[in-house]
Design an enzyme around this catalytic site. Structure first.
Site, PDB file in Angstrom:
ATOM      1  N   GLY A  23       0.815  -1.146   0.118  1.00  0.00           N
ATOM      2  CA  GLY A  23      -0.031   0.105  -0.041  1.00  0.00           C
ATOM      3  C   GLY A  23       0.705   1.341  -0.005  1.00  0.00           C
ATOM      4  O   GLY A  23       2.126   1.221   0.101  1.00  0.00           O
ATOM      5  N   GLY A  26      -0.278   8.890   2.574  1.00  0.00           N
ATOM      6  CA  GLY A  26       0.060  10.270   2.856  1.00  0.00           C
ATOM      7  C   GLY A  26       1.572  10.176   3.530  1.00  0.00           C
ATOM      8  O   GLY A  26       2.442  10.842   2.946  1.00  0.00           O
ATOM      9  N   LYS A  44       5.932   0.975   7.574  1.00  0.00           N
ATOM     10  CA  LYS A  44       5.399   2.168   6.952  1.00  0.00           C
ATOM     11  C   LYS A  44       6.675   2.947   6.743  1.00  0.00           C
ATOM     12  O   LYS A  44       7.248   3.575   7.892  1.00  0.00           O
ATOM     13  CB  LYS A  44       4.351   2.710   7.775  1.00  0.00           C
ATOM     14  CG  LYS A  44       3.663   3.939   7.079  1.00  0.00           C
ATOM     15  CD  LYS A  44       2.276   4.306   7.625  1.00  0.00           C
ATOM     16  CE  LYS A  44       2.414   4.992   8.873  1.00  0.00           C
ATOM     17  NZ  LYS A  44       1.110   5.687   9.180  1.00  0.00           N
ATOM     18  N   ASP A 141      -8.004  12.331  11.207  1.00  0.00           N
ATOM     19  CA  ASP A 141      -7.974  11.749  10.103  1.00  0.00           C
ATOM     20  C   ASP A 141      -8.733  10.392   9.998  1.00  0.00           C
ATOM     21  O   ASP A 141      -8.193   9.468   9.023  1.00  0.00           O
ATOM     22  CB  ASP A 141      -6.625  11.572   9.623  1.00  0.00           C
ATOM     23  CG  ASP A 141      -6.258  11.533   8.110  1.00  0.00           C
ATOM     24  OD1 ASP A 141      -7.467  12.096   7.242  1.00  0.00           O
ATOM     25  OD2 ASP A 141      -5.357  11.342   7.450  1.00  0.00           O
TER      26      ASP A 141
END
Length: 334
Positions: A23, A26, A44, A141
């Site tokens: 994936g 942002g 990440k 978010d």
């Protein structure tokens, strides 16, 4: 919290091979990895071109390390090595919620029972953040791409890079740096930078509307294709045509009552005035006790008009971080 070396993460991800890329958000790309003990992880990796940076990295490490709940993603550790900044999470095999809601070939996997289970799980995670953790946390978010699903399709709220600690005795706060995602951020925040626990309540309302309908937030609806998701939802609800809003893949024969409660709760969550939105305690009570009275929603805030105005008058760096979401990276309110 484990501090990983770059060498160990490179070995786990096969040097960040394209085959292990699962994936991109942002913050940067996300890779699947396997540690020597067999544990599967998600890495990440902060991209050098990302609008987010060390502040978001540090924020996520500090907050996520202090939060423990079954409906929040578990941060295993981090890596800071040779200018690389990486967050190491538990691996979620079923990826994110948006992979199912907005994919015609996969939305049938989410039957009505699973969708209600996901709604309740997200609400429990938010209830913990706002009421039962040592810190009151505003996520800022919350959206479908930040809801990850484990092997049993249990939801976990992820991505705390934009989250903020909120003093329990405060009613609201103000920021001059506007962050979040268009369509999910409430009007008082987009226009003036004002935020409170009702920020996440508003985002939750949008998310619930998407879960029960399978509709995207940045698409226009109605006969003339000129209605935002909230406008369309309220129009149908107000005219007694709720079932026209629902995802056609759902079999609502036996649980339509629960579905209608979710619909009404969602419309309450997106009220224009924050005081008209329920608290997370009230929302949880609405979901658990079908005898609890739910107030009649007023016309909701129409984020479409606000967002179009802000995008026309403000210079923004817009970053696509999921199928249909544009994240607000930095904006000074008028």
């Amino acid at each position: 919290m484990i501090v990983y070396s770059l060498a160990s993460i490179e070995a786990a991800t096969d040097s960040f091979s394209i085959e292990n890329k699962i994936g991109k958000g942002g913050y940067g790309p996300v890779y699947k990895g396997i540690l020597p003990d067999g544990q599967v992880i998600a890495v990440k990796k902060l991209s050098k071109t990302s609008t987010q940076g060390f502040e978001e990295f540090e924020n996520e490490v500090m907050l996520t390390a202090k939060l423990q709940h079954v409906n929040l993603i578990k941060l295993l550790g981090f890596c800071i090595d040779r200018e690389e900044h990486m967050l190491i999470y538990e691996y979620m095999p079923n990826k994110s919620l948006d992979c199912y809601l907005f994919e015609p070939s996969k939305r049938f996997i989410l039957d009505l029972q699973k969708r209600i289970h996901i709604i309740e799980g997200v609400c429990q995670g938010l209830l913990y953040l706002q009421e039962y953790s040592r810190l009151t946390i505003i996520h800022r978010d919350l959206k479908a791409s930040n809801i990850l699903l484990d092997e049993e399709m249990n939801p976990k709220i992820a991505d705390f890079g934009l989250a903020r600690i909120f003093e329990k005795h405060d009613l609201e706060a103000n920021t001059r740096r506007i962050v979040g995602t268009y369509g999910y951020a409430p009007p008082e925040y987009v226009k003036g930078g004002i935020y409170s626990t009702k920020f996440d309540v508003y985002s939750l309302g949008i998310l619930i509307l998407q879960i029960i309908s399978g509709k995207k937030v940045c698409v226009f609806y109605g006969d003339n294709k000129n209605l935002s998701l909230m406008e369309y939802a309220y129009l149908l609800w107000n005219n007694g045509k709720e079932m026209e809003f629902m995802d056609p893949s759902l079999d609502c024969t036996y649980s339509s009552g629960k579905l209608m409660r979710c619909f009404q709760i969602a419309l309450l969550c997106v009220q224009e005035c924050p005081n008209d939105r329920p608290t997370m305690l009230e929302i949880f009570s609405y979901l658990q006790n079908e005898s609890t009275y739910i107030k009649i929603p007023k016309e909701p805030a129409y984020a479409k008009q606000i967002n179009e105005e802000e995008q026309q008058r403000s210079t923004l760096k817009v970053e696509i971080c999921s199928v249909n979401d544009a994240t607000i990276s930095d904006m000074v309110p008028r």
